[in-house]
Enzyme design. Structure first.
Site, mmCIF file in Angstrom:
data_model
loop_
_atom_site.group_PDB
_atom_site.id
_atom_site.type_symbol
_atom_site.label_atom_id
_atom_site.label_comp_id
_atom_site.label_asym_id
_atom_site.label_seq_id
_atom_site.Cartn_x
_atom_site.Cartn_y
_atom_site.Cartn_z
ATOM 1 N N CYS A 8 0.790 -1.221 -0.031
ATOM 2 C CA CYS A 8 0.168 -0.030 -0.016
ATOM 3 C C CYS A 8 0.910 1.359 0.020
ATOM 4 C CB CYS A 8 -0.877 -0.050 1.203
ATOM 5 S SG CYS A 8 -0.216 0.062 2.703
ATOM 6 N N ARG A 14 -3.336 -0.658 5.508
ATOM 7 C CA ARG A 14 -4.050 -1.735 4.738
ATOM 8 C C ARG A 14 -3.037 -2.897 4.550
ATOM 9 N NH1 ARG A 14 -5.320 2.030 -0.160
ATOM 10 N NH2 ARG A 14 -3.317 2.775 0.606
ATOM 11 N N ASP A 122 -8.512 3.638 1.730
ATOM 12 C CA ASP A 122 -7.609 3.803 2.833
ATOM 13 C C ASP A 122 -8.314 4.254 4.410
ATOM 14 O OD1 ASP A 122 -5.214 4.315 4.239
ATOM 15 O OD2 ASP A 122 -4.429 5.149 2.383
HETATM 16 P P1 4NP Z 1 -1.927 2.733 4.060
HETATM 17 O O1 4NP Z 1 -2.506 4.215 4.620
HETATM 18 O O2 4NP Z 1 -1.168 3.211 2.663
HETATM 19 O O3 4NP Z 1 -3.078 1.968 4.050
HETATM 20 O O4 4NP Z 1 -0.761 2.529 5.191
HETATM 21 C C1 4NP Z 1 -1.611 5.710 4.653
HETATM 22 C C2 4NP Z 1 -0.928 5.593 5.749
HETATM 23 C C3 4NP Z 1 -0.122 6.984 5.766
HETATM 24 C C4 4NP Z 1 -0.299 8.046 5.067
HETATM 25 C C5 4NP Z 1 -1.163 7.887 4.031
HETATM 26 C C6 4NP Z 1 -1.899 6.531 3.602
HETATM 27 N N1 4NP Z 1 0.409 9.087 5.129
HETATM 28 O O5 4NP Z 1 0.139 10.208 4.549
HETATM 29 O O6 4NP Z 1 1.360 9.186 6.085
#
Ligand code: 4NP
Length: 152
Positions: A8, A14, A122
């Site tokens: 991800c 995720r 997300d």
């Molecule tokens: P992930 O979600 O891709 O499902 O782990 C996110 C985690 C952190 C961030 C964005 C999406 N961020 O902008 O730090």
């Protein structure tokens, strides 16, 4: 034994959830698999997962204390049989960095055609870790079944 990496953006919401749910599902069904996860961004390298993801896993009795967030690295492309992403942005980032290949696909492609999900929302933005769990659990069950049947 198949080697799978879930991917991800941040590798704290995720893909860690997919990693631990899939490992639990594989263990439950007696399928030996090597499973890990990583992020395209590296923004949270070295960190533990988001508390929302940890809470979901805790609630299921899945121990995730050994988790450490990491970024996708170049050698992962050769290392893994499948690199399974969560949304179109992840897919685009991975295709740009590596190439289009059937080993690289979106996890929701596993769902039946009438599914209302074409990506995993997300929870970093939606706040809805339960919705993410429900989709990922369904996807992981299908994935383990297909691997067990030798269809992948
Ligand atoms: P992930 O979600 O891709 O499902 O782990 C996110 C985690 C952190 C961030 C964005 C999406 N961020 O902008 O730090």
């Amino acid at each position: 034994m198949k080697k799978i990496m879930f991917v991800c953006l941040g590798n704290i919401c995720r893909s860690p959830m997919a990693e631990y749910l899939c490992r639990a599902e594989a263990e439950k069904r007696g399928l030996a698999m090597e499973i890990t996860s990583a992020g395209t961004s590296g923004w949270h390298d070295g960190e533990y997962m988001h508390c929302g993801t940890a809470d979901v896993l805790d609630g299921l009795g899945i121990d995730s204390r050994d988790f450490v967030s990491k970024r996708v690295k170049s050698s992962d492309w050769e290392e893994f049989d499948y690199l399974i992403v969560m949304d179109d942005n992840n897919l685009c980032d991975m295709e740009t960095r590596f190439s289009k290949n059937k080993k690289l696909f979106k996890i929701t492609d596993l769902l039946p055609e009438n599914s209302r999900y074409d990506h995993v929302p997300d929870p970093w933005y939606t706040g809805n870790f339960k919705e993410t769990h429900d989709i990922l659990q369904q996807c992981c069950e299908i994935l383990v079944t297909r691997l067990q049947r030798g269809e992948m």
